[in-house]
Scaffold this active site. Structure first.
Site, PDB file in Angstrom:
ATOM      1  N   LEU A  91     -90.293   2.117  94.894  1.00  0.00           N
ATOM      2  CA  LEU A  91     -90.260   0.832  94.199  1.00  0.00           C
ATOM      3  C   LEU A  91     -91.165   0.933  92.973  1.00  0.00           C
ATOM      4  O   LEU A  91     -92.305   1.385  93.074  1.00  0.00           O
ATOM      5  CB  LEU A  91     -90.796  -0.301  95.091  1.00  0.00           C
ATOM      6  CG  LEU A  91     -90.232  -0.456  96.502  1.00  0.00           C
ATOM      7  CD1 LEU A  91     -90.919  -1.643  97.192  1.00  0.00           C
ATOM      8  CD2 LEU A  91     -88.737  -0.663  96.463  1.00  0.00           C
ATOM      9  N   CYS A  92     -90.671   0.500  91.830  1.00  0.00           N
ATOM     10  CA  CYS A  92     -91.499   0.488  90.618  1.00  0.00           C
ATOM     11  C   CYS A  92     -92.672  -0.467  90.814  1.00  0.00           C
ATOM     12  O   CYS A  92     -92.483  -1.633  91.174  1.00  0.00           O
ATOM     13  CB  CYS A  92     -90.682   0.041  89.421  1.00  0.00           C
ATOM     14  SG  CYS A  92     -91.716  -0.374  87.996  1.00  0.00           S
ATOM     15  N   VAL A  93     -93.881   0.025  90.547  1.00  0.00           N
ATOM     16  CA  VAL A  93     -95.073  -0.776  90.823  1.00  0.00           C
ATOM     17  C   VAL A  93     -95.136  -2.034  89.954  1.00  0.00           C
ATOM     18  O   VAL A  93     -95.453  -3.128  90.448  1.00  0.00           O
ATOM     19  CB  VAL A  93     -96.366   0.061  90.696  1.00  0.00           C
ATOM     20  CG1 VAL A  93     -96.529   0.647  89.303  1.00  0.00           C
ATOM     21  CG2 VAL A  93     -97.582  -0.766  91.065  1.00  0.00           C
TER      22      VAL A  93
ATOM     23  N   ALA B 197     -92.533  -4.439  91.093  1.00  0.00           N
ATOM     24  CA  ALA B 197     -92.854  -4.911  92.440  1.00  0.00           C
ATOM     25  C   ALA B 197     -93.974  -5.946  92.410  1.00  0.00           C
ATOM     26  O   ALA B 197     -93.908  -6.980  93.082  1.00  0.00           O
ATOM     27  CB  ALA B 197     -93.252  -3.730  93.326  1.00  0.00           C
TER      28      ALA B 197
ATOM     29  N   PHE C 182     -85.981   2.011  92.773  1.00  0.00           N
ATOM     30  CA  PHE C 182     -85.641   0.588  92.760  1.00  0.00           C
ATOM     31  C   PHE C 182     -86.385  -0.102  91.622  1.00  0.00           C
ATOM     32  O   PHE C 182     -87.625  -0.038  91.551  1.00  0.00           O
ATOM     33  CB  PHE C 182     -86.015  -0.053  94.105  1.00  0.00           C
ATOM     34  CG  PHE C 182     -85.235   0.500  95.267  1.00  0.00           C
ATOM     35  CD1 PHE C 182     -84.073  -0.130  95.708  1.00  0.00           C
ATOM     36  CD2 PHE C 182     -85.641   1.657  95.910  1.00  0.00           C
ATOM     37  CE1 PHE C 182     -83.336   0.396  96.773  1.00  0.00           C
ATOM     38  CE2 PHE C 182     -84.917   2.184  96.978  1.00  0.00           C
ATOM     39  CZ  PHE C 182     -83.762   1.551  97.409  1.00  0.00           C
TER      40      PHE C 182
END
Lengths: 130, 138
Positions: free
Chosen positions: A77-79, A82, A39
């Site tokens: 989820l991409c940090v 996010a 994501f």
């Protein structure tokens, strides 16, 4: 076939997450493997457990969580994406001095390398978004 | 399960203007991280994405970070092939002279500085896309 899936848009605002979910279900039902769902951009908003959609509508976040539990899907989820958008797991919340975390079950936060790895390891990378 | 040593042809396709949405900035972040994976990488800019490469961007008036200089550093990340669609430039009244100069140092040619920017027609770009293993769409 082994698929990597990328979701680039948030829930409800855009059909991308719905389409990716339907694609993932259909692929699994047909016996394919899903290496990872990544994501990115506003797509990280699919991973908050604090959504409260109307009762007569689909619950997009819960749907992903259930699919992940049933099929041991890797939902990432991409940090960086996010953090910009206020999606934090417990560790990130602590590290950044925030008083809450909001990651839904079945999701985890990790780096962009996970996207590249999914692209390299999968037979097909399928992107959902604008 | 690990397939270390796999090298795939990856193309990053950029289709959106640089500041109206975050796609351009976050695409660039993927390219920079992806450089560590030693894949066969190229970038394509088309539609409003060609505005990402224009020279002389100034974001003072909109309070956003000007990240346009990062494109000039792509050569250091071994991104040596950047394709810009000619039709997209022309439709927007732009030409190659409106774009930043993008170069890389060729390690196989005594580190000679060479252009990484290539203006290509849509037919050629379609051909390049067809040759890729993976197309990232931003």
């Amino acid at each position: 076939m082994k698929f990597g899936i990328v979701v680039n848009e948030g829930p409800y605002q855009h059909q991308a997450s719905d389409s990716a979910y339907q694609f993932a279900r259909a692929a699994l039902a047909a016996g394919h493997e899903i290496f990872r769902v990544f994501f990115y951009h506003d797509g990280v908003n699919n991973g908050t457990r604090l959504t409260v959609p109307p009762q007569d509508d689909r619950n997009i976040v819960e749907r992903w969580s259930e699919l992940a539990t049933e099929n041991e899907l890797d939902l990432v989820l991409c940090v960086a994406a996010a953090q910009r958008r206020g999606l934090l797991d417990e560790g990130e919340a602590q590290r950044n001095g925030k008083d809450a975390d909001n990651i839904a079950p079945g999701f985890r936060i990790s780096g962009l390398g996970q996207l590249i790895e999914a692209a390299v390891q999968s037979d097909r990378l399928v992107t959902f978004g604008d | 399960m690990s397939e270390e040593g796999t090298i795939k042809k990856l193309m990053y396709v950029n289709r959106k203007a640089p500041y109206g949405t975050i796609y351009a900035l976050e695409s660039l972040e993927v390219v920079l991280i992806g450089a560590a994976f030693d894949q066969d990488v190229c970038l394509a800019f088309l539609d409003d994405g060609v505005f990402q490469l224009t020279e002389g961007q100034n974001t003072d008036g909109i309070g956003m970070k000007n990240f346009s200089k990062t494109y000039t550093a792509l050569g250091d990340y071994e991104v040596t092939r950047i394709y810009v669609e000619r039709e997209s430039l022309e439709a927007r009244g732009l030409s190659e002279t409106d774009l930043q100069e993008l170069t890389y140092e060729d390690e196989d040619d005594d580190w000679a500085e060479k252009p990484s920017l290539h203006i290509v027609g849509s037919d050629e770009l379609a051909q390049l896309m067809a040759e890729q293993d993976v197309v990232f769409s931003f």
